[in-house]
Design an enzyme around this catalytic site. Structure first.
Site, mmCIF file in Angstrom:
data_model
loop_
_atom_site.group_PDB
_atom_site.id
_atom_site.type_symbol
_atom_site.label_atom_id
_atom_site.label_comp_id
_atom_site.label_asym_id
_atom_site.label_seq_id
_atom_site.Cartn_x
_atom_site.Cartn_y
_atom_site.Cartn_z
ATOM 1 N N SER A 42 -19.585 26.104 -9.631
ATOM 2 C CA SER A 42 -18.662 25.364 -8.506
ATOM 3 C C SER A 42 -18.363 26.066 -7.460
ATOM 4 O O SER A 42 -17.695 25.874 -6.526
ATOM 5 C CB SER A 42 -17.641 24.503 -8.907
ATOM 6 O OG SER A 42 -16.331 25.256 -9.020
ATOM 7 N N GLN A 101 1.673 15.859 3.932
ATOM 8 C CA GLN A 101 2.536 16.796 3.206
ATOM 9 C C GLN A 101 2.928 18.023 4.373
ATOM 10 O O GLN A 101 2.802 19.068 4.177
ATOM 11 C CB GLN A 101 1.948 17.334 2.045
ATOM 12 C CG GLN A 101 1.235 16.529 0.960
ATOM 13 C CD GLN A 101 0.799 17.324 -0.201
ATOM 14 O OE1 GLN A 101 1.446 18.363 -0.632
ATOM 15 N NE2 GLN A 101 -0.258 16.761 -0.946
ATOM 16 N N LYS A 197 9.783 -2.838 7.286
ATOM 17 C CA LYS A 197 9.387 -2.943 5.674
ATOM 18 C C LYS A 197 10.538 -2.638 4.956
ATOM 19 O O LYS A 197 11.371 -1.717 5.037
ATOM 20 C CB LYS A 197 8.469 -2.020 5.032
ATOM 21 C CG LYS A 197 6.885 -2.160 5.553
ATOM 22 C CD LYS A 197 6.034 -1.517 4.766
ATOM 23 C CE LYS A 197 6.235 0.088 5.366
ATOM 24 N NZ LYS A 197 5.212 1.058 4.628
ATOM 25 N N ARG A 199 12.108 -2.752 1.140
ATOM 26 C CA ARG A 199 11.643 -2.849 -0.341
ATOM 27 C C ARG A 199 12.884 -3.314 -1.401
ATOM 28 O O ARG A 199 13.876 -3.197 -0.939
ATOM 29 C CB ARG A 199 11.236 -1.315 -0.584
ATOM 30 C CG ARG A 199 10.358 -0.744 0.304
ATOM 31 C CD ARG A 199 9.701 0.589 -0.192
ATOM 32 N NE ARG A 199 8.827 1.220 0.749
ATOM 33 C CZ ARG A 199 7.422 0.997 0.572
ATOM 34 N NH1 ARG A 199 7.066 0.185 -0.374
ATOM 35 N NH2 ARG A 199 6.543 1.530 1.336
ATOM 36 N N ASP A 225 -2.601 2.739 13.951
ATOM 37 C CA ASP A 225 -2.268 3.579 12.953
ATOM 38 C C ASP A 225 -3.021 4.942 13.062
ATOM 39 O O ASP A 225 -4.021 4.781 13.890
ATOM 40 C CB ASP A 225 -2.214 2.930 11.634
ATOM 41 C CG ASP A 225 -1.135 3.671 10.841
ATOM 42 O OD1 ASP A 225 -0.736 4.752 11.069
ATOM 43 O OD2 ASP A 225 -0.879 3.169 9.842
ATOM 44 N N ASP A 229 -5.925 4.568 4.669
ATOM 45 C CA ASP A 229 -6.155 5.143 3.483
ATOM 46 C C ASP A 229 -6.700 4.134 2.472
ATOM 47 O O ASP A 229 -7.833 3.403 2.464
ATOM 48 C CB ASP A 229 -5.266 6.107 3.002
ATOM 49 C CG ASP A 229 -5.428 6.987 1.786
ATOM 50 O OD1 ASP A 229 -6.529 6.975 1.360
ATOM 51 O OD2 ASP A 229 -4.471 7.750 1.307
ATOM 52 N N THR A 233 -0.755 -0.999 3.287
ATOM 53 C CA THR A 233 0.351 -1.276 4.207
ATOM 54 C C THR A 233 -0.138 -2.184 5.523
ATOM 55 O O THR A 233 0.397 -3.171 5.936
ATOM 56 C CB THR A 233 0.812 0.100 4.820
ATOM 57 O OG1 THR A 233 1.537 0.585 3.519
ATOM 58 C CG2 THR A 233 1.851 -0.144 5.915
#
EC number: 2.7.6.1
Length: 318
Positions: A42, A101, A197, A199, A225, A229, A233
């Site tokens: 790899s 992230q 939203k 929760r 947006d 993904d 949502t």
């Protein structure tokens, strides 16, 4: 003495060669022939088949799954260019890897978006070009110029030509995309609505209530947006809008990640149409019937030309 003549060279990774070839065709040039091999264990090997000395090099790579493999290949390509005496190296990453992230939410977490910028720097990159960063502060992670492009003009032109913007309401699917939705309203001259939203604190990963702030009844609602993904949502947001009397619901997003159950969710959703750009290759097992894919290659080709000629990238969005 005359200054040395500059020459532009385009390089493509193996993640999405079709996009790179389209950019090269629009710029009336060709991709540099490159030998790219993945060995049995790899490891990745790269060798350019012509001289790159003194070139203004643009390394194009779409960071689709597997992201780590495409990222490592681009880093190796950059390192090969640096060691072959390329004069300036620009990373062209339409979808910036690990962009979500970008900060710490909890203790003992990484800031992987900063790590990726450090890896590009260590490999030898002088500049980064990307489209619709998930968070604008990622521009500050790289100690060099960052050309932050927007997919909004490409998407908005299509929407304004096909739909009546006077009966349209631009909707942010959550609080984090309000600024993006506001930019859309400025562009289209439409109204703005926000979905909040709420929760259930006793049930993890479950949205209990969708509260819609704004006028959506009898309106064409455009959910905007930066990426789609798993589509959870945005599909729930579409259902909430239809429950509140929306005439129809469409979606516009720059990056079609479409992982996991995304394709089936979009097919089963209330959307009239889902509009995306080709910043990533679309390779879902299930065909998305409602999907419209617009080419981002003309925008990237213009931006690369402006960077090479020391022109203005900002003027592309004015």
């Amino acid at each position: 003495m005359l200054p040395p003549k500059r020459h532009l060279m385009l390089f493509s990774g193996r993640s999405y060669p079709g996009l790179a070839e389209e950019i090269a065709r629009l710029m009336d040039t060709q991709l540099v022939p490159t030998r790219q091999v993945t060995y049995a264990n790899s490891e990745i090997y790269v060798q350019y088949e012509e001289s790159v000395r003194g070139s203004d090099a643009f390394v194009i790579q779409a960071h689709a799954a597997p992201v780590n493999e495409s990222l490592m290949e681009q880093l190796i390509m950059i390192d090969a260019l640096k060691r072959a005496s390329a004069k300036r190296i620009t990373v062209v990453a339409p979808f910036y890897p690990y962009a979500r992230q970008d900060k710490k939410h909890l203790g003992r977490e990484p800031i992987s978006a900063r790590l990726v910028a450090d890896l590009f720097t260590a490999a030898g990159a002088d500049r980064i070009m990307s489209i619709d960063l998930h968070a604008a502060q990622i521009q500050g992670f790289f100690n060099g110029p960052v050309d932050h492009l927007w997919g909004l003009p490409v998407l908005a032109n299509y929407v304004s030509e096909k739909y009546d913007t006077e009966e349209m309401t631009v909707v942010s699917p959550d609080a984090g995309r309000v600024r993006l939705a506001d930019m859309w309203t400025d562009r289209l001259g439409s109204r703005l609505a926000i979905i909040h939203k709420r929760r259930d604190p006793n049930v993890a990963n479950t949205v209990a209530v969708h509260e819609v702030v704004g006028d959506v009844e009898g309106r064409v609602c455009l959910l905007v947006d930066d990426m789609i993904d798993t589509a959870g949502t945005i599909c729930q947001a579409a259902d909430a809008l239809m429950e509140r009397g929306a005439k129809k619901v469409i979606a516009a997003a720059t990056h079609p990640i479409l992982s996991g159950p995304a394709a089936q969710r979009l097919n089963d959703s209330a959307f009239e149409e889902v509009i995306v750009c080709n910043t990533l290759p679309i390779s879902t097992e299930v065909e998305v019937n409602k999907l419209t894919v617009l080419s981002i290659a003309p925008l990237l080709a213009q931006a690369i030309h402006e960077v090479f000629e020391d022109g203005s990238v900002t003027k592309l969005f004015q």
